[in-house]
Design an enzyme around this catalytic site. Sequence first.
Site, PDB file in Angstrom:
ATOM      1  N   LYS A  54     -19.745   6.625  -9.639  1.00 19.23           N
ATOM      2  CA  LYS A  54     -18.479   6.752  -8.928  1.00 19.23           C
ATOM      3  C   LYS A  54     -17.741   8.054  -9.184  1.00 19.23           C
ATOM      4  O   LYS A  54     -17.725   8.576 -10.286  1.00 19.23           O
ATOM      5  CB  LYS A  54     -17.546   5.605  -9.341  1.00 19.23           C
ATOM      6  CG  LYS A  54     -18.000   4.285  -8.806  1.00 19.23           C
ATOM      7  CD  LYS A  54     -17.554   4.087  -7.386  1.00 19.23           C
ATOM      8  CE  LYS A  54     -16.721   2.837  -7.371  1.00 19.23           C
ATOM      9  NZ  LYS A  54     -15.744   2.709  -6.447  1.00 19.23           N
TER      10      LYS A  54
ATOM     11  N   THR B 166      -8.919   8.398  17.820  1.00 17.15           N
ATOM     12  CA  THR B 166      -7.773   7.535  18.126  1.00 17.15           C
ATOM     13  C   THR B 166      -8.249   6.130  17.763  1.00 17.15           C
ATOM     14  O   THR B 166      -9.444   5.829  17.900  1.00 17.15           O
ATOM     15  CB  THR B 166      -7.369   7.580  19.625  1.00 17.15           C
ATOM     16  OG1 THR B 166      -8.472   7.113  20.406  1.00 17.15           O
ATOM     17  CG2 THR B 166      -7.016   8.986  20.075  1.00 17.15           C
ATOM     18  N   HIS B 167      -7.368   5.324  17.261  1.00 23.48           N
ATOM     19  CA  HIS B 167      -7.709   3.972  16.758  1.00 23.48           C
ATOM     20  C   HIS B 167      -8.790   4.047  15.677  1.00 23.48           C
ATOM     21  O   HIS B 167      -9.560   3.103  15.504  1.00 23.48           O
ATOM     22  CB  HIS B 167      -8.194   3.055  17.889  1.00 23.48           C
ATOM     23  CG  HIS B 167      -7.340   3.095  19.115  1.00 23.48           C
ATOM     24  ND1 HIS B 167      -6.259   2.271  19.292  1.00 23.48           N
ATOM     25  CD2 HIS B 167      -7.379   3.899  20.214  1.00 23.48           C
ATOM     26  CE1 HIS B 167      -5.688   2.541  20.463  1.00 23.48           C
ATOM     27  NE2 HIS B 167      -6.344   3.536  21.027  1.00 23.48           N
TER      28      HIS B 167
ATOM     29  N   SER C 265     -15.552   6.036 -12.930  1.00 21.03           N
ATOM     30  CA  SER C 265     -15.332   4.626 -13.205  1.00 21.03           C
ATOM     31  C   SER C 265     -15.821   4.332 -14.617  1.00 21.03           C
ATOM     32  O   SER C 265     -16.772   4.950 -15.090  1.00 21.03           O
ATOM     33  CB  SER C 265     -16.109   3.786 -12.190  1.00 21.03           C
ATOM     34  OG  SER C 265     -16.370   2.507 -12.720  1.00 21.03           O
TER      35      SER C 265
ATOM     36  N   LYS D 226      22.154   7.470  -8.696  1.00 20.56           N
ATOM     37  CA  LYS D 226      21.426   8.490  -9.454  1.00 20.56           C
ATOM     38  C   LYS D 226      19.985   8.169  -9.832  1.00 20.56           C
ATOM     39  O   LYS D 226      19.065   8.920  -9.470  1.00 20.56           O
ATOM     40  CB  LYS D 226      22.207   8.823 -10.720  1.00 20.56           C
ATOM     41  CG  LYS D 226      23.538   9.443 -10.393  1.00 20.56           C
ATOM     42  CD  LYS D 226      24.347   9.787 -11.585  1.00 20.56           C
ATOM     43  CE  LYS D 226      25.746  10.173 -11.132  1.00 20.56           C
ATOM     44  NZ  LYS D 226      26.437   9.055 -10.401  1.00 20.56           N
TER      45      LYS D 226
ATOM     46  N   GLU E 140      -5.092   8.535  -3.835  1.00 25.50           N
ATOM     47  CA  GLU E 140      -4.627   7.146  -3.775  1.00 25.50           C
ATOM     48  C   GLU E 140      -3.236   7.001  -4.397  1.00 25.50           C
ATOM     49  O   GLU E 140      -2.375   6.280  -3.894  1.00 25.50           O
ATOM     50  CB  GLU E 140      -5.622   6.226  -4.479  1.00 25.50           C
ATOM     51  CG  GLU E 140      -6.906   6.058  -3.681  1.00 25.50           C
ATOM     52  CD  GLU E 140      -7.978   5.280  -4.444  1.00 25.50           C
ATOM     53  OE1 GLU E 140      -8.798   4.641  -3.781  1.00 25.50           O
ATOM     54  OE2 GLU E 140      -8.002   5.330  -5.683  1.00 25.50           O
TER      55      GLU E 140
ATOM     56  N   ASN F  47     -13.985   8.786  -7.900  1.00 26.49           N
ATOM     57  CA  ASN F  47     -12.917   8.164  -7.114  1.00 26.49           C
ATOM     58  C   ASN F  47     -11.779   9.132  -6.774  1.00 26.49           C
ATOM     59  O   ASN F  47     -11.415   9.971  -7.596  1.00 26.49           O
ATOM     60  CB  ASN F  47     -12.332   6.974  -7.891  1.00 26.49           C
ATOM     61  CG  ASN F  47     -13.358   5.892  -8.134  1.00 26.49           C
ATOM     62  OD1 ASN F  47     -14.249   5.679  -7.310  1.00 26.49           O
ATOM     63  ND2 ASN F  47     -13.249   5.211  -9.268  1.00 26.49           N
TER      64      ASN F  47
HETATM   65  N1  ARG Z   1      29.346   8.009 -14.204  1.00 21.84           N
HETATM   66  C1  ARG Z   1      30.206   7.969 -13.091  1.00 21.84           C
HETATM   67  C2  ARG Z   1      29.382   8.014 -11.812  1.00 21.84           C
HETATM   68  O1  ARG Z   1      28.272   8.337 -11.911  1.00 21.84           O
HETATM   69  C3  ARG Z   1      31.138   9.141 -13.121  1.00 21.84           C
HETATM   70  C4  ARG Z   1      32.433   8.920 -12.427  1.00 21.84           C
HETATM   71  C5  ARG Z   1      33.244   7.985 -13.209  1.00 21.84           C
HETATM   72  N2  ARG Z   1      34.525   7.774 -12.607  1.00 21.84           N
HETATM   73  C6  ARG Z   1      35.257   6.726 -12.885  1.00 21.84           C
HETATM   74  N3  ARG Z   1      36.388   6.619 -12.313  1.00 21.84           N
HETATM   75  N4  ARG Z   1      34.878   5.842 -13.760  1.00 21.84           N
HETATM   76  O2  ARG Z   1      29.829   7.724 -10.750  1.00 21.84           O
END
Ligand code: ARG
Length: 460
Positions: free
Chosen positions: A282, A154-155, A276, A324, A289, A284
């Site tokens: 070394k 601990t610690h 290294s 995305k 990491e 590593n």
């Molecule tokens: N590329 C757009 C997205 O990822 C797809 C949907 C586009 N819809 C729109 N009304 N422009 O959200």
Amino acid sequence: MKLWGGRFTKEEDQLVHNFNESLSFDRKFYRQDIQGSIAHVSMLARQGIVTEEDGQAIIGGLKGILRDLDEGTLVLTGEHEDIHSFVEATLIERIGEAGKRLHTGRSRNDQVALDMKLYCRDEIDEIDGLVKGLLEELLKIMEEHTDTFMPGFTHLQKAQPVTLAHHMGAYFEMFYRDRTRLGDIRKRMNYCPLGSGALAGTTYPLDREYTARLLGFVGPTLNSMDSVSDRDYVIELLSALSTIAMHLSRFAEEIIIWNSNEYRFVELDDAYSTGSSIMPQKKNPDIAELVRGKTGRVYGALMSILTTMKGLPLAYDKDMQEDKELTFDAIDTVKGCLVLFTGMVSTMTFQKDMMEASAKKGFTNATDAADYLVNHGVPFRDAHGIVGQLVLYCIERDMALDDMSLEELKAVCPVFEEDIYEAISMKTCVEKRVTMGAPGQVAMRQVIEICRRRLQEPRP
Ligand code: ARG
């Protein structure tokens, strides 16, 4: 104001296109996009919204596109704005008129909501499998090391002796919880947005139950405005990934410490360490990491989507396109970390002697020495003080409690007898701890059995 003539308009168009397009990254879910389109058109044909022949032509065309993309004979480039436009345009190019009927009763808004969901669901399944693989390796170590003693900290100060099985068991619990978290998210997200249209459904007699079933969902979502704008599951997934990354990072940190010259509890396999360029001695722990370091970008993705979604009015807004890139990056990062980390853990060797010697040296049995006195009638607070004096005595002479002679012990407290040595031996210290969850063999064996069963049962 036409100072720049037609040329500027053109350049500006290009800039707008570049800023707006998503094909460069949503190409990642072309499989899910086509899978969703096949389900959609199967339903359209079943409902008589398109003819059976058109339906078949479209499905054939989509399967061809999928095959060619998989094989790399169809290249994903061009001026298309996104994967949805690319697939549709390619379909029309290949099968003609019928292709123009694919998008009946659908909007890119419900399409992209579906694609992202399908993609995240597939990735959840894959990540769950990788976490399971890590758990299997941890279980192996646990089974082998129920009597490999090591200091528990601990610690980052030596506290009480534990076993390697017990220490690994802590990580088993963490990663097992991660699996349950992924399972929870999967259950909660598993409703199909397809058929929600742009935001308000459609006037076509779509069978949303049918497409939901075809795509492996529990059923259709219940509000079309929510359906096209819900990204909760992305947030939940990135939160779960952040927790996995945090767990990996803590484990990586311990391995880095254990692998240091000062500890030498583990020896990393050559394949998982690097040298290294200047210091020949070394070796590593770069992989550990990097796993520790990559946590930052996973957290970054979570902060990003939380911020993007904040304050967005219903229903779909283009902001959501920002869900995305960082999500894809976080998913790939965590998958990469899990694979490498599992490989590193399964090939590293434990230096049992070093671990045991370290546990012996750090007065990890001091609590047990105090407990011995308590069991012989000394009040705990006094016992604590007495053992404190013993520790001081030992530190001055660079020795362990077990190294003190009975006379030396008795000089501080006459209650000590010959059986003190047995009482504070590492084995006793660990073995007496048999409450559920403690490191003693009996308790540990029980837990190992439960862990083994957890890996045989269907995923949580
Ligand atoms: N590329 C757009 C997205 O990822 C797809 C949907 C586009 N819809 C729109 N009304 N422009 O959200």
